[in-house]
Design a protein around this motif. Structure first.
Motif, short mmCIF file in Angstrom:
data_model
loop_
_atom_site.label_atom_id
_atom_site.label_comp_id
_atom_site.label_asym_id
_atom_site.label_seq_id
_atom_site.Cartn_x
_atom_site.Cartn_y
_atom_site.Cartn_z
N TYR A 98 48.44 3.38 22.50
CA TYR A 98 48.50 3.49 21.05
C TYR A 98 49.01 2.25 20.32
O TYR A 98 48.92 2.20 19.10
N LEU A 99 49.55 1.30 21.03
CA LEU A 99 50.09 0.11 20.37
C LEU A 99 49.19 -1.10 20.65
O LEU A 99 48.47 -1.12 21.65
N PRO A 100 49.26 -2.09 19.80
CA PRO A 100 48.47 -3.30 20.04
C PRO A 100 48.87 -3.98 21.35
O PRO A 100 50.02 -3.88 21.79
N GLU A 101 47.91 -4.67 21.94
CA GLU A 101 48.16 -5.35 23.21
C GLU A 101 49.34 -6.29 23.14
O GLU A 101 50.08 -6.45 24.12
N ILE A 103 52.17 -6.09 21.82
CA ILE A 103 53.51 -5.52 21.97
C ILE A 103 53.56 -4.40 23.01
O ILE A 103 54.62 -3.81 23.22
N GLY A 104 52.45 -4.10 23.66
CA GLY A 104 52.41 -3.01 24.64
C GLY A 104 53.39 -3.18 25.77
O GLY A 104 54.10 -2.25 26.16
N GLY A 105 53.47 -4.38 26.33
CA GLY A 105 54.39 -4.64 27.43
C GLY A 105 55.85 -4.47 27.02
O GLY A 105 56.65 -3.90 27.75
N SER A 106 56.19 -4.97 25.84
CA SER A 106 57.56 -4.82 25.35
C SER A 106 57.90 -3.35 25.13
O SER A 106 59.01 -2.91 25.42
N ALA A 107 56.93 -2.61 24.60
CA ALA A 107 57.16 -1.19 24.36
C ALA A 107 57.39 -0.44 25.67
O ALA A 107 58.27 0.43 25.75
N GLU A 163 45.50 5.75 14.57
CA GLU A 163 44.61 5.63 13.43
C GLU A 163 45.35 5.10 12.21
O GLU A 163 44.87 4.24 11.49
N ASN A 164 46.56 5.64 11.96
CA ASN A 164 47.34 5.17 10.83
C ASN A 164 47.74 3.71 11.00
O ASN A 164 47.71 2.93 10.06
N PHE A 165 48.11 3.34 12.20
CA PHE A 165 48.53 1.96 12.46
C PHE A 165 47.37 1.01 12.20
O PHE A 165 47.53 -0.03 11.56
N ILE A 166 46.18 1.37 12.65
CA ILE A 166 45.01 0.50 12.48
C ILE A 166 44.64 0.39 11.01
O ILE A 166 44.33 -0.68 10.51
N SER A 167 44.67 1.50 10.27
CA SER A 167 44.29 1.44 8.85
C SER A 167 45.31 0.66 8.04
O SER A 167 44.96 0.00 7.07
N GLU A 168 46.59 0.72 8.42
CA GLU A 168 47.63 -0.02 7.71
C GLU A 168 47.70 -1.48 8.14
O GLU A 168 48.23 -2.31 7.42
N GLN A 171 44.33 -6.22 10.67
CA GLN A 171 44.23 -7.49 11.41
C GLN A 171 44.63 -7.33 12.87
O GLN A 171 44.40 -8.21 13.68
N THR A 172 45.21 -6.19 13.26
CA THR A 172 45.66 -5.97 14.61
C THR A 172 44.56 -5.33 15.44
O THR A 172 43.93 -4.37 15.01
N ILE A 173 44.36 -5.83 16.63
CA ILE A 173 43.35 -5.27 17.52
C ILE A 173 44.04 -4.22 18.39
O ILE A 173 45.03 -4.52 19.05
N PRO A 174 43.56 -2.97 18.41
CA PRO A 174 44.22 -1.94 19.21
C PRO A 174 44.03 -2.18 20.71
O PRO A 174 43.08 -2.81 21.13
N ALA A 175 44.97 -1.64 21.49
CA ALA A 175 44.92 -1.79 22.94
C ALA A 175 43.78 -0.99 23.54
O ALA A 175 43.18 -1.36 24.52
N VAL A 176 43.46 0.17 22.93
CA VAL A 176 42.40 1.04 23.42
C VAL A 176 41.40 1.24 22.29
O VAL A 176 41.78 1.57 21.19
N LYS A 177 40.14 1.05 22.58
CA LYS A 177 39.11 1.19 21.52
C LYS A 177 38.44 2.52 21.62
O LYS A 177 38.32 3.11 22.62
#
Length: 177
Positions: A98-101, A103-107, A163-168, A171-177
């Motif tokens: 659910y998080l962008p690539e 920051i995924g590792g940090s999360a 979905e909310n993260f992507i719409s807000e 410019q961020t590419i999601p980790a899972v499409k």
């Protein structure tokens, strides 16, 4: 469990050690299976597996501590990893799904930190609860059962923020499409 099996069920340390190998082997197998199954689950459906696993965990912890025989204890203890493996695998994979690539590792690191802290605090808390109940394991059983119920509630109220993260943040590419 080792203390419970020795003090409440009367096992000697050698018997207890040998019997505890059975749930440990089951745990390894179920973690591998959980990872495989959750790779096949559609994104967003984890909440149902997580909720069911929380209830299963609560039920089988209760059954384990109320089993009539040591064999029953070991059987229930060997079933519990089905649910704990699913929960752990889901919790570790959610940031990656659910998080962008970026920051995924940090999360995942933060999730791991939380699990490590819980692994330190949980035995202390259980020890305090057993002491508070004058050496009885009943309070600890209900504490563990309540953790399973809390997992169920948490997963049933989980909503994908993807979905909310992507719409807000377009410019961020999601980790899972």
């Amino acid at each position: 469990m080792p203390t419970y099996l020795v003090q409440e069920r009367g096992l000697n340390l050698i018997s207890m050690g040998l019997l505890q190998m059975i749930p440990a082997i089951a745990s390894v197998a179920f973690y591998i299976i959980a990872g495989y199954v959750l790779d096949k689950v559609k994104v967003g459906r984890e909440k149902w597996i997580g909720g069911f696993s929380g209830l299963g965990l609560a039920l089988f912890v209760y059954l384990m501590f109320h089993a009539e025989t040591v064999t029953g204890v070991i059987i229930y203890q060997s079933i519990i990893p089905i649910f704990s493996a699913a929960l752990s695998t889901i919790i570790f994979s959610l940031p990656l799904k659910y998080l962008p690539e970026a920051i995924g590792g940090s999360a995942v690191g933060v999730v791991n930190l939380g699990m490590q802290v819980a692994g330190f605090i949980a035995p202390l808390t259980i020890g305090f609860v057993i002491d508070a109940f004058d050496g009885s394991f009943n309070g600890a059983v209900w504490l563990l059962v309540s953790f399973g119920v809390v997992c169920f509630i948490a997963f049933m109220t989980f909503k994908s923020g993807r979905e909310n993260f992507i719409s807000e943040n377009p410019q961020t590419i999601p980790a899972v499409k």
